[in-house]
Design an enzyme around this catalytic site. Structure first.
Site, PDB file in Angstrom:
ATOM      1  N   ALA A 250       0.818  -1.311  -0.096  1.00 26.53           N
ATOM      2  CA  ALA A 250      -0.057  -0.043  -0.070  1.00 26.53           C
ATOM      3  C   ALA A 250       0.739   1.270   0.026  1.00 26.53           C
ATOM      4  CB  ALA A 250      -0.791  -0.010   1.190  1.00 26.53           C
TER       5      ALA A 250
ATOM      6  N   GLY B  60       0.586  -4.820   0.932  1.00 34.26           N
ATOM      7  CA  GLY B  60      -0.626  -4.788  -0.079  1.00 34.26           C
ATOM      8  C   GLY B  60      -0.306  -5.418  -1.381  1.00 34.26           C
TER       9      GLY B  60
ATOM     10  N   GLU C 188      -0.800  -9.045  -0.890  1.00 34.71           N
ATOM     11  CA  GLU C 188      -2.316  -9.162  -0.435  1.00 34.71           C
ATOM     12  C   GLU C 188      -2.882  -9.015  -1.600  1.00 34.71           C
ATOM     13  OE1 GLU C 188      -1.266  -6.431   3.029  1.00 34.71           O
ATOM     14  OE2 GLU C 188      -2.809  -7.441   4.013  1.00 34.71           O
TER      15      GLU C 188
ATOM     16  N   GLU D  94       4.483  -5.171   6.927  1.00 36.82           N
ATOM     17  CA  GLU D  94       4.175  -4.053   7.536  1.00 36.82           C
ATOM     18  C   GLU D  94       4.653  -3.898   8.944  1.00 36.82           C
ATOM     19  OE1 GLU D  94       2.527  -6.333   5.636  1.00 36.82           O
ATOM     20  OE2 GLU D  94       0.692  -5.425   4.515  1.00 36.82           O
TER      21      GLU D  94
HETATM   22  N1  CAA Z   1       4.673   3.193  -0.604  1.00 40.04           N
HETATM   23  C1  CAA Z   1       5.135   4.308  -1.306  1.00 40.04           C
HETATM   24  N2  CAA Z   1       6.098   4.494  -1.926  1.00 40.04           N
HETATM   25  C2  CAA Z   1       6.900   3.262  -2.073  1.00 40.04           C
HETATM   26  C3  CAA Z   1       6.472   1.973  -1.590  1.00 40.04           C
HETATM   27  C4  CAA Z   1       5.240   1.994  -0.740  1.00 40.04           C
HETATM   28  N3  CAA Z   1       4.872   0.772  -0.260  1.00 40.04           N
HETATM   29  N4  CAA Z   1       7.399   1.199  -1.967  1.00 40.04           N
HETATM   30  C5  CAA Z   1       8.323   1.913  -2.676  1.00 40.04           C
HETATM   31  N5  CAA Z   1       8.130   3.316  -2.865  1.00 40.04           N
HETATM   32  C6  CAA Z   1       8.712   4.436  -3.251  1.00 40.04           C
HETATM   33  C7  CAA Z   1       9.833   4.546  -2.517  1.00 40.04           C
HETATM   34  O1  CAA Z   1       9.582   5.683  -1.579  1.00 40.04           O
HETATM   35  C8  CAA Z   1      10.757   5.455  -3.760  1.00 40.04           C
HETATM   36  O2  CAA Z   1      10.364   6.498  -3.848  1.00 40.04           O
HETATM   37  P1  CAA Z   1      11.262   7.766  -4.250  1.00 40.04           P
HETATM   38  O3  CAA Z   1      12.223   7.345  -5.419  1.00 40.04           O
HETATM   39  O4  CAA Z   1      10.406   8.939  -4.344  1.00 40.04           O
HETATM   40  O5  CAA Z   1      11.943   7.917  -2.925  1.00 40.04           O
HETATM   41  C9  CAA Z   1      10.557   4.495  -4.902  1.00 40.04           C
HETATM   42  O6  CAA Z   1       9.269   3.778  -4.547  1.00 40.04           O
HETATM   43  C10 CAA Z   1      11.909   3.367  -5.340  1.00 40.04           C
HETATM   44  O7  CAA Z   1      11.649   2.880  -3.893  1.00 40.04           O
HETATM   45  P2  CAA Z   1      13.192   2.339  -3.210  1.00 40.04           P
HETATM   46  O8  CAA Z   1      13.983   3.592  -3.633  1.00 40.04           O
HETATM   47  O9  CAA Z   1      12.838   2.257  -1.754  1.00 40.04           O
HETATM   48  O10 CAA Z   1      13.499   1.018  -3.967  1.00 40.04           O
HETATM   49  P3  CAA Z   1      14.723   0.076  -3.351  1.00 40.04           P
HETATM   50  O11 CAA Z   1      14.800  -0.763  -4.714  1.00 40.04           O
HETATM   51  O12 CAA Z   1      15.851   0.545  -2.682  1.00 40.04           O
HETATM   52  O13 CAA Z   1      13.677  -1.021  -2.636  1.00 40.04           O
HETATM   53  C11 CAA Z   1      11.942  -2.034  -1.465  1.00 40.04           C
HETATM   54  C12 CAA Z   1      12.662  -1.593  -2.957  1.00 40.04           C
HETATM   55  C13 CAA Z   1      12.762  -3.025  -0.785  1.00 40.04           C
HETATM   56  C14 CAA Z   1      10.557  -2.766  -2.136  1.00 40.04           C
HETATM   57  C15 CAA Z   1      11.676  -0.764  -0.850  1.00 40.04           C
HETATM   58  O14 CAA Z   1      11.018   0.417  -1.714  1.00 40.04           O
HETATM   59  C16 CAA Z   1      10.462  -1.061   0.376  1.00 40.04           C
HETATM   60  O15 CAA Z   1      10.972  -1.666   1.223  1.00 40.04           O
HETATM   61  N6  CAA Z   1       9.230  -0.497  -0.033  1.00 40.04           N
HETATM   62  C17 CAA Z   1       8.273  -0.545   1.104  1.00 40.04           C
HETATM   63  C18 CAA Z   1       7.709  -2.032   1.379  1.00 40.04           C
HETATM   64  C19 CAA Z   1       6.627  -2.024   2.231  1.00 40.04           C
HETATM   65  O16 CAA Z   1       7.028  -1.858   3.582  1.00 40.04           O
HETATM   66  N7  CAA Z   1       5.599  -2.422   1.943  1.00 40.04           N
HETATM   67  C20 CAA Z   1       4.297  -2.278   2.907  1.00 40.04           C
HETATM   68  C21 CAA Z   1       3.675  -1.295   2.889  1.00 40.04           C
HETATM   69  S1  CAA Z   1       2.249  -1.030   4.018  1.00 40.04           S
HETATM   70  C22 CAA Z   1       1.043  -1.913   3.330  1.00 40.04           C
HETATM   71  O17 CAA Z   1       1.167  -2.530   2.417  1.00 40.04           O
HETATM   72  C23 CAA Z   1      -0.299  -1.975   4.347  1.00 40.04           C
HETATM   73  C24 CAA Z   1      -1.193  -3.074   3.952  1.00 40.04           C
HETATM   74  O18 CAA Z   1      -1.298  -4.118   4.748  1.00 40.04           O
HETATM   75  C25 CAA Z   1      -1.920  -3.023   2.805  1.00 40.04           C
END
Ligand code: CAA
Length: 257
Positions: free
Chosen positions: A65, A108, A111, A131
């Site tokens: 998400a 998400g 999911e 998460e």
């Molecule tokens: N939400 C918003 N933006 C996100 C995102 C997310 N879930 N995942 C990645 N992005 C964005 C980053 O912020 C980044 O944007 P900027 O360039 O503006 O900084 C861009 O996408 C590229 O991401 P990274 O620079 O982080 O890429 P990476 O290759 O270094 O890492 C990754 C990849 C390991 C997937 C990392 O992006 C990451 O950990 N993302 C988040 C994963 C996460 O925590 N997901 C759960 C979200 S909460 C949820 O899903 C709740 C639910 O139950 C539904």
């Protein structure tokens, strides 16, 4: 101005949907679910639509998400808006859905994959429910659908540690149905979708209803449900056609009637 959160193309009886926020690794925001539902709620009633394929890009199916959309929200706003409730509309759609997964399927994104009927993934795909690392927990059905698919122990491991799982482990655990080379994921999913779309639509809809029933009821209730819907298919012309074609050693032509 940002573009649409999804793009799609209709290929005869199959709808291919591509998540379209590549710069955010297809992070799922409200536009994404609204656009998906706006497209799929009416499409779900289209008798000519046999299957949907949902995919992302090489780097990410979806990395969760949209964290930036949620980060400043209060408890009151999340609860009042029933944040994520719109995904239940998506989850309840009846047309078969295949997730074609490359790259990250996290939070998400994982999911969303679990709301599809099955997933076909590339060998370098990565899965997880991270998460917990953000101080929250899964909110799009992960705590319910993941243990049903892979068992309680592995679901607890993934949800509580937030670790990522590689594609080989995901296949062994039953999280995905098939692993293929990364560049063959969408093509393989489309082929499976065309196969499904070529069958009798009443039969595919009722078969998935029966499988999904297993999550809700006892074995004997589920088996009874299965028998009753099996019997109901004998009211269709497709049953006549399918069985006649077998006996006559020819290919069946299903019409959905
Ligand atoms: N939400 C918003 N933006 C996100 C995102 C997310 N879930 N995942 C990645 N992005 C964005 C980053 O912020 C980044 O944007 P900027 O360039 O503006 O900084 C861009 O996408 C590229 O991401 P990274 O620079 O982080 O890429 P990476 O290759 O270094 O890492 C990754 C990849 C390991 C997937 C990392 O992006 C990451 O950990 N993302 C988040 C994963 C996460 O925590 N997901 C759960 C979200 S909460 C949820 O899903 C709740 C639910 O139950 C539904």
């Amino acid at each position: 101005m940002s573009g649409p959160a999804i793009v799609w193309e209709r290929r005869d009886r199959v709808l291919l949907i591509t998540l379209n926020r590549p710069r955010q690794l297809n992070a799922l925001n409200r536009d994404t679910v609204r656009e998906l539902n706006a497209l799929l709620v009416p499409a779900d009633k289209d008798p000519a639509l046999g299957c949907v394929v949902i995919t992302g890009n090489d780097k990410a199916f979806a990395a969760g998400a949209d964290i930036k959309e949620m980060q400043d929200k209060s408890y009151q706003a999340m609860a009042r808006d029933d944040h994520f409730a719109e995904w239940e509309t998506f989850a309840r759609l009846r047309t078969p859905r295949i997730a074609a997964v490359n790259g990250y399927a996290l939070g998400g994104g994982c999911e969303l994959m679990l709301m599809c009927d099955f997933a076909i993934a590339g060998r370098s795909a990565k899965f997880g429910l991270p998460e917990i690392k953000l101080g929250v927990m899964p909110g799009m059905g992960g705590t319910q659908r993941l243990p049903r698919l892979v068992g309680r122990a592995l679901a607890m491991d993934l949800i509580l540690t937030g670790r990522m799982m590689d594609a080989a482990e995901a296949l062994a655990a039953g999280l995905v149905a098939r692993l293929v080379d990364d560049d063959a994921v969408v093509e393989t999913a489309l082929k499976a979708a065309e196969t499904i779309a070529g069958y009798s639509k009443p039969a595919t809809l009722l078969a998935r209803d029966a499988v999904n029933r297993a999550d809700e009821v006892s074995l004997s209730e589920g088996a009874l449900f299965e028998r009753r819907v099996f019997h109901s298919l004998f009211a269709t012309e497709d049953q006549r056609e399918g069985m006649a074609a077998f006996v006559e050693k020819r290919k069946p032509t299903f019409t959905g009637s």
